[in-house]
Motif scaffolding. Structure first.
Motif, short mmCIF file in Angstrom:
data_model
loop_
_atom_site.label_atom_id
_atom_site.label_comp_id
_atom_site.label_asym_id
_atom_site.label_seq_id
_atom_site.Cartn_x
_atom_site.Cartn_y
_atom_site.Cartn_z
N PHE A 75 4.46 -13.07 4.88
CA PHE A 75 3.20 -12.38 5.20
C PHE A 75 2.34 -13.27 6.12
O PHE A 75 1.71 -12.78 7.05
CB PHE A 75 2.40 -12.04 3.94
CG PHE A 75 2.83 -10.79 3.24
CD1 PHE A 75 3.11 -9.63 3.95
CD2 PHE A 75 2.93 -10.76 1.86
CE1 PHE A 75 3.50 -8.46 3.31
CE2 PHE A 75 3.32 -9.60 1.20
CZ PHE A 75 3.60 -8.45 1.92
N ARG A 76 2.33 -14.55 5.86
CA ARG A 76 1.53 -15.46 6.69
C ARG A 76 2.02 -15.49 8.14
O ARG A 76 1.25 -15.71 9.05
CB ARG A 76 1.55 -16.86 6.08
CG ARG A 76 0.65 -16.97 4.86
CD ARG A 76 0.71 -18.34 4.20
NE ARG A 76 -0.37 -18.52 3.25
CZ ARG A 76 -0.33 -18.10 1.99
NH1 ARG A 76 0.74 -17.51 1.52
NH2 ARG A 76 -1.37 -18.29 1.20
N MET A 77 3.31 -15.27 8.34
CA MET A 77 3.85 -15.23 9.71
C MET A 77 3.72 -13.84 10.34
O MET A 77 3.61 -13.73 11.56
CB MET A 77 5.32 -15.64 9.70
CG MET A 77 5.51 -17.11 9.39
SD MET A 77 7.23 -17.61 9.51
CE MET A 77 7.85 -17.13 7.91
N MET A 78 3.71 -12.81 9.54
CA MET A 78 3.68 -11.43 10.05
C MET A 78 2.29 -10.98 10.47
O MET A 78 2.14 -10.23 11.44
CB MET A 78 4.20 -10.46 8.98
CG MET A 78 5.65 -10.62 8.66
SD MET A 78 6.07 -9.59 7.23
CE MET A 78 7.80 -9.93 7.09
N PHE A 79 1.28 -11.36 9.72
CA PHE A 79 -0.07 -10.89 9.96
C PHE A 79 -0.73 -11.72 11.05
O PHE A 79 -0.83 -12.94 10.94
CB PHE A 79 -0.90 -10.94 8.68
CG PHE A 79 -0.46 -9.95 7.62
CD1 PHE A 79 0.34 -8.86 7.94
CD2 PHE A 79 -0.86 -10.11 6.32
CE1 PHE A 79 0.72 -7.94 6.96
CE2 PHE A 79 -0.49 -9.19 5.34
CZ PHE A 79 0.30 -8.12 5.66
N LEU A 80 -1.19 -11.05 12.10
CA LEU A 80 -1.64 -11.74 13.31
C LEU A 80 -3.15 -11.88 13.48
O LEU A 80 -3.58 -12.47 14.46
CB LEU A 80 -1.06 -11.01 14.53
CG LEU A 80 0.46 -10.88 14.58
CD1 LEU A 80 0.89 -10.05 15.78
CD2 LEU A 80 1.12 -12.25 14.60
N LEU A 87 -6.29 -10.48 3.68
CA LEU A 87 -5.48 -9.86 2.62
C LEU A 87 -4.74 -10.94 1.83
O LEU A 87 -4.60 -10.85 0.61
CB LEU A 87 -4.45 -8.89 3.22
CG LEU A 87 -4.95 -7.65 3.94
CD1 LEU A 87 -3.76 -6.83 4.45
CD2 LEU A 87 -5.81 -6.80 3.04
N ILE A 88 -4.28 -11.93 2.54
CA ILE A 88 -3.56 -13.03 1.89
C ILE A 88 -4.52 -13.83 1.02
O ILE A 88 -4.22 -14.15 -0.13
CB ILE A 88 -2.86 -13.92 2.93
CG1 ILE A 88 -1.74 -13.12 3.62
CG2 ILE A 88 -2.33 -15.20 2.31
CD1 ILE A 88 -1.18 -13.75 4.86
N GLY A 99 -0.53 -17.30 -3.55
CA GLY A 99 -0.86 -15.88 -3.55
C GLY A 99 0.19 -15.04 -4.24
O GLY A 99 1.33 -15.47 -4.46
N LEU A 100 -0.21 -13.82 -4.61
CA LEU A 100 0.68 -12.86 -5.24
C LEU A 100 0.98 -11.75 -4.25
O LEU A 100 0.07 -11.03 -3.81
CB LEU A 100 0.03 -12.29 -6.51
CG LEU A 100 -0.10 -13.31 -7.65
CD1 LEU A 100 -1.13 -12.86 -8.67
CD2 LEU A 100 1.26 -13.52 -8.31
N VAL A 104 -1.18 -8.37 -2.04
CA VAL A 104 -1.25 -8.16 -0.60
C VAL A 104 -0.82 -6.72 -0.28
O VAL A 104 -1.46 -6.03 0.50
CB VAL A 104 -0.38 -9.17 0.18
CG1 VAL A 104 -0.34 -8.85 1.66
CG2 VAL A 104 -0.87 -10.59 -0.06
N VAL A 105 0.26 -6.30 -0.91
CA VAL A 105 0.79 -4.95 -0.67
C VAL A 105 -0.22 -3.88 -1.06
O VAL A 105 -0.46 -2.93 -0.31
CB VAL A 105 2.13 -4.76 -1.43
CG1 VAL A 105 2.59 -3.31 -1.38
CG2 VAL A 105 3.20 -5.68 -0.85
#
Length: 162
Positions: A75-80, A87-88, A99-100, A104-105
């Motif tokens: 998620f840390r790499m995907m979210f720009l 969210l993270i 984080g859980l 995030v989902v």
């Protein structure tokens, strides 16, 4: 496989398309169970809980923890954007400093794949904008593709396997 990216910006990749790519990516990478809308049943109480890999029950907890950590790293790499990084940060707790993933989902779905009355109104408004002229040929991939894809953006959680 390249890591799917998402900015959440208007004109960027559609949230439903990103979610579908994420499901595929997570399946291939082995962390699909971690990106549901509820906590994995085998997830340990804390991220740093000491567990014994020779114990079958605790081995399941280790695997669930590893899937969650992998999901959070991706998620840390995907979210720009900073907004998506938020969210993270909302998913970080004292017991889970990384984080859980399920949190995030849930927040991603609330913001980008809503299922509520207003989403239904937006869906109807978009469908009303789809038109064809009397001489238009409704070939798949042209007008009908537009009609078929609009509802997916608003009902993606149910059909996306969340």
């Amino acid at each position: 496989f390249p890591v799917p990216k998402f900015s959440g910006e208007k004109g960027g990749q559609a949230p439903f398309i990103f979610w579908q790519q994420l499901i595929g990516f997570a399946t291939v990478k082995g962390y699909r169970k971690a990106i549901g809308t509820t906590e994995e049943p085998d997830l340990p109480d804390t991220e740093d809980e000491t567990l014994d890999a020779t114990n079958a029950g605790e081995k399941k907890k280790i695997e669930a923890r590893d899937r969650n950590l992998l999901a959070m790293a991706y998620f840390r790499m995907m979210f720009l954007t900073a907004a998506l990084s938020g969210l993270i940060m909302e998913a970080v707790t004292a017991d889970w400093p990384s984080g859980l993933a399920w949190k995030v989902v849930v927040e991603y779905h609330k913001r980008y794949l809503p299922i509520d009355r207003m989403a239904g109104v937006n869906l109807q408004a978009q469908l009303m904008q789809v038109s064809m002229k009397p001489d238009d040929d409704p070939k798949p991939g042209i007008q009908l593709d537009c009609c078929c894809n609009v509802p997916k953006h608003y009902t993606g959680r149910r059909s996306a396997g969340a």
